[in-house]
Design a protein around this motif. Structure first.
Motif, PDB file in Angstrom:
ATOM      1  N   GLY A  36      26.896   4.047 112.431  1.00 16.09           N
ATOM      2  CA  GLY A  36      28.063   4.910 113.363  1.00 16.09           C
ATOM      3  C   GLY A  36      27.226   4.839 114.375  1.00 16.09           C
ATOM      4  O   GLY A  36      27.087   5.054 115.228  1.00 16.09           O
ATOM      5  N   ARG A  40      20.356   5.009 115.014  1.00 15.10           N
ATOM      6  CA  ARG A  40      20.638   4.421 113.362  1.00 15.10           C
ATOM      7  C   ARG A  40      20.054   3.209 113.124  1.00 15.10           C
ATOM      8  O   ARG A  40      19.459   2.138 112.669  1.00 15.10           O
ATOM      9  CB  ARG A  40      21.297   5.166 112.310  1.00 15.10           C
ATOM     10  CG  ARG A  40      21.050   4.610 110.473  1.00 15.10           C
ATOM     11  CD  ARG A  40      22.467   5.051 109.897  1.00 15.10           C
ATOM     12  NE  ARG A  40      22.602   6.369 110.027  1.00 15.10           N
ATOM     13  CZ  ARG A  40      23.877   6.673 110.079  1.00 15.10           C
ATOM     14  NH1 ARG A  40      24.844   5.692 109.700  1.00 15.10           N
ATOM     15  NH2 ARG A  40      24.026   7.826 110.319  1.00 15.10           N
ATOM     16  N   ILE A  79      31.375   7.483 115.975  1.00 19.49           N
ATOM     17  CA  ILE A  79      31.902   7.752 115.243  1.00 19.49           C
ATOM     18  C   ILE A  79      33.837   7.427 115.546  1.00 19.49           C
ATOM     19  O   ILE A  79      34.426   6.944 116.685  1.00 19.49           O
ATOM     20  CB  ILE A  79      32.414   9.432 115.514  1.00 19.49           C
ATOM     21  CG1 ILE A  79      30.671   9.860 114.898  1.00 19.49           C
ATOM     22  CG2 ILE A  79      33.710  10.135 114.806  1.00 19.49           C
ATOM     23  CD1 ILE A  79      30.732  11.366 115.073  1.00 19.49           C
ATOM     24  N   ARG A 115      29.228  -1.683 106.151  1.00 16.96           N
ATOM     25  CA  ARG A 115      28.705  -0.749 106.935  1.00 16.96           C
ATOM     26  C   ARG A 115      28.103   0.462 106.131  1.00 16.96           C
ATOM     27  O   ARG A 115      27.862   0.751 105.238  1.00 16.96           O
ATOM     28  CB  ARG A 115      30.206   0.134 107.113  1.00 16.96           C
ATOM     29  CG  ARG A 115      29.860   0.923 107.873  1.00 16.96           C
ATOM     30  CD  ARG A 115      31.242   1.985 108.037  1.00 16.96           C
ATOM     31  NE  ARG A 115      31.035   3.893 107.791  1.00 16.96           N
ATOM     32  CZ  ARG A 115      30.390   4.850 108.328  1.00 16.96           C
ATOM     33  NH1 ARG A 115      29.859   4.172 109.864  1.00 16.96           N
ATOM     34  NH2 ARG A 115      30.459   5.594 108.216  1.00 16.96           N
ATOM     35  N   GLY A 117      26.707   4.540 106.295  1.00 24.22           N
ATOM     36  CA  GLY A 117      27.466   5.180 106.787  1.00 24.22           C
ATOM     37  C   GLY A 117      26.847   6.693 106.144  1.00 24.22           C
ATOM     38  O   GLY A 117      25.998   6.902 105.257  1.00 24.22           O
ATOM     39  N   THR A 118      27.333   7.780 106.206  1.00 20.22           N
ATOM     40  CA  THR A 118      27.251   9.598 106.126  1.00 20.22           C
ATOM     41  C   THR A 118      28.646   9.606 105.563  1.00 20.22           C
ATOM     42  O   THR A 118      29.733   8.969 105.939  1.00 20.22           O
ATOM     43  CB  THR A 118      26.723  10.123 106.587  1.00 20.22           C
ATOM     44  OG1 THR A 118      27.312  10.563 107.795  1.00 20.22           O
ATOM     45  CG2 THR A 118      25.111   9.836 106.879  1.00 20.22           C
ATOM     46  N   PHE A 206      37.145  14.553 111.690  1.00 24.33           N
ATOM     47  CA  PHE A 206      36.250  15.021 110.471  1.00 24.33           C
ATOM     48  C   PHE A 206      36.215  16.958 110.154  1.00 24.33           C
ATOM     49  O   PHE A 206      36.182  17.119 109.240  1.00 24.33           O
ATOM     50  CB  PHE A 206      35.090  15.713 111.417  1.00 24.33           C
ATOM     51  CG  PHE A 206      33.348  15.694 110.946  1.00 24.33           C
ATOM     52  CD1 PHE A 206      33.092  15.370 110.572  1.00 24.33           C
ATOM     53  CD2 PHE A 206      32.984  17.528 111.077  1.00 24.33           C
ATOM     54  CE1 PHE A 206      31.685  15.362 109.268  1.00 24.33           C
ATOM     55  CE2 PHE A 206      31.804  17.871 110.198  1.00 24.33           C
ATOM     56  CZ  PHE A 206      30.967  17.393 109.527  1.00 24.33           C
ATOM     57  N   GLU A 241      35.322   9.712 104.979  1.00 23.88           N
ATOM     58  CA  GLU A 241      34.574   9.679 105.374  1.00 23.88           C
ATOM     59  C   GLU A 241      35.093   8.639 107.018  1.00 23.88           C
ATOM     60  O   GLU A 241      36.782   9.158 106.932  1.00 23.88           O
ATOM     61  CB  GLU A 241      33.301   7.922 105.841  1.00 23.88           C
ATOM     62  CG  GLU A 241      33.420   7.457 105.109  1.00 23.88           C
ATOM     63  CD  GLU A 241      34.120   6.262 105.366  1.00 23.88           C
ATOM     64  OE1 GLU A 241      35.125   6.404 105.862  1.00 23.88           O
ATOM     65  OE2 GLU A 241      33.521   5.504 106.360  1.00 23.88           O
ATOM     66  N   MET A 242      34.771   7.861 107.793  1.00 24.68           N
ATOM     67  CA  MET A 242      35.333   8.066 109.296  1.00 24.68           C
ATOM     68  C   MET A 242      36.044   6.432 109.673  1.00 24.68           C
ATOM     69  O   MET A 242      36.922   5.802 110.314  1.00 24.68           O
ATOM     70  CB  MET A 242      35.833   8.618 110.100  1.00 24.68           C
ATOM     71  CG  MET A 242      34.827  10.288 110.038  1.00 24.68           C
ATOM     72  SD  MET A 242      35.408  11.948 111.444  1.00 24.68           S
ATOM     73  CE  MET A 242      35.849  11.027 112.753  1.00 24.68           C
ATOM     74  N   GLU A 243      35.294   5.977 108.788  1.00 25.61           N
ATOM     75  CA  GLU A 243      36.033   4.006 109.645  1.00 25.61           C
ATOM     76  C   GLU A 243      36.118   3.181 108.255  1.00 25.61           C
ATOM     77  O   GLU A 243      36.298   2.138 108.299  1.00 25.61           O
ATOM     78  CB  GLU A 243      34.400   3.900 109.555  1.00 25.61           C
ATOM     79  CG  GLU A 243      33.416   4.415 111.233  1.00 25.61           C
ATOM     80  CD  GLU A 243      33.119   5.619 111.083  1.00 25.61           C
ATOM     81  OE1 GLU A 243      32.711   6.256 110.075  1.00 25.61           O
ATOM     82  OE2 GLU A 243      32.887   6.434 112.187  1.00 25.61           O
TER      83      GLU A 243
END
Ligand code: R1P
Ligand code: URA
Length: 292
Positions: A36, A40, A79, A115, A117-118, A206, A241-243
């Motif tokens: 994301g 990173r 995001i 992916r 991510g966090t 979020f 999470e979002m993806e």
């Protein structure tokens, strides 16, 4: 007759690169790591033995190089599922559409996409620092509903069971969730014996969509209690999470292998968060680089 993709549908820049990512077909590897945070990308690429390209455009930063002889592209998505729609369609076009003729190539090139991510952890067994590999992703974002074939790649039974458990009807917390499995072989290889295999909900936000209430009340104040107590064939929902939903869904429709691994940074059960996670996520990056 092969389908022709008009200039307005597949936008190609004057240098031959794809519209948003700004990379050319030759610059994309078969193994793709998505992150994301654009910051990173450098962290992942710091482990590469060689680098062949480094391209930045908006929130999309791409570095292609090699790790232990494997050619890998690492790309940031920014995001949200809306950006996954852009990145997945553009990398699939780079791999499977001839940019000169604007027609689909005759042989499908399969990509392997992970992916990193966090996420927020939703169970007592997913405290901060846990690595969760999404075996199934549920989209609270609606993206896949715009594509034909959605029902063929989704677990409709799981969708119905979750909606019934949440008690959502009409417009409440719409759009209708979609549930998609990640690639089974890839999940086994990436999660191995040191990651939690989970059911991840990818949200279109979020705060409210993840049940965070600041000043504005939520449509369903009991959403998270219900998400945490939901059980399906002995499995629990592990993280937000979002993806991951858009990634799993679009990859299935396009014929690519994909999954998402996330490090838990917010423990939603205990009300704790870790903002100093940047070094710790490097351990997860190393595991994925070795296993992809
Ligand atoms: C929200 O803070 C962002 O963090 C998570 C969510 O999916 C969302 O993109 O993933 P990344 O750390 O990969 O951005
Ligand atoms: N990313 C999310 O989307 N949610 C969290 O709680 C933490 C990271």
């Amino acid at each position: 007759m092969k389908k022709y993709f008009a200039e307005s549908e597949l936008i190609i820049n004057s240098d031959g690169s794809v519209f948003h990512l700004h990379i050319t077909p030759e610059q994309l590897a078969d193994k793709v790591i998505l992150v994301g945070d654009p910051g990173r990308v450098g962290l992942v690429a710091s482990h590469f033995d060689t680098k062949e390209c480094d391209v930045e455009s908006r929130e999309f930063h791409t570095i292609t190089g090699t790790f232990n002889g494997k050619r890998i592209s690492v790309i940031s998505t920014g995001i949200g599922c809306d950006n996954i729609d852009i990145v997945l369609n553009e990398i699939d076009a780079l791999a499977n559409i001839d940019f000169k003729t604007r027609q689909e190539k005759s042989t499908l090139r399969h990509l392997e996409i992970v992916r990193i991510g966090t996420c927020g952890g939703l169970q007592p067994f997913t405290p901060e620092g846990t690595f969760v590999c999404s075996q199934t992703s549920i989209g609270f974002d609606g993206l896949l509903n715009f594509y034909a074939g959605r029902n063929a790649v989704c677990d409709l039974q799981l969708e119905r069971a979750l909606i019934a458990h949440l008690g959502w009807t009409g417009n409440m917390c719409a759009p209708y969730p979609y549930a998609v499995d990640a690639d089974e072989e890839l999940v086994e290889r990436i999660a191995a014996d040191d990651m939690v295999r989970g059911i991840t909900i990818a949200c279109g936000g979020f705060f409210g969509p993840q049940g965070r209430e600041l000043r504005i009340p939520l449509a369903d104040p009991h959403q998270n209690e219900k998400v945490e107590s939901f059980e399906y064939n002995g499995r629990r929902i592990t993280n937000f999470e979002m993806e991951s939903s858009a990634l799993a869904g679009l990859s299935r429709l396009m014929g690519h292998k994909a999954t998402t691994v996330c490090m838990v940074i917010a423990n939603r059960v205990a009300g704790k968060a870790n903002t100093g996670y940047k070094n710790q996520i490097d351990d997860l990056i190393r595991l994925v680089l070795e296993r992809i």
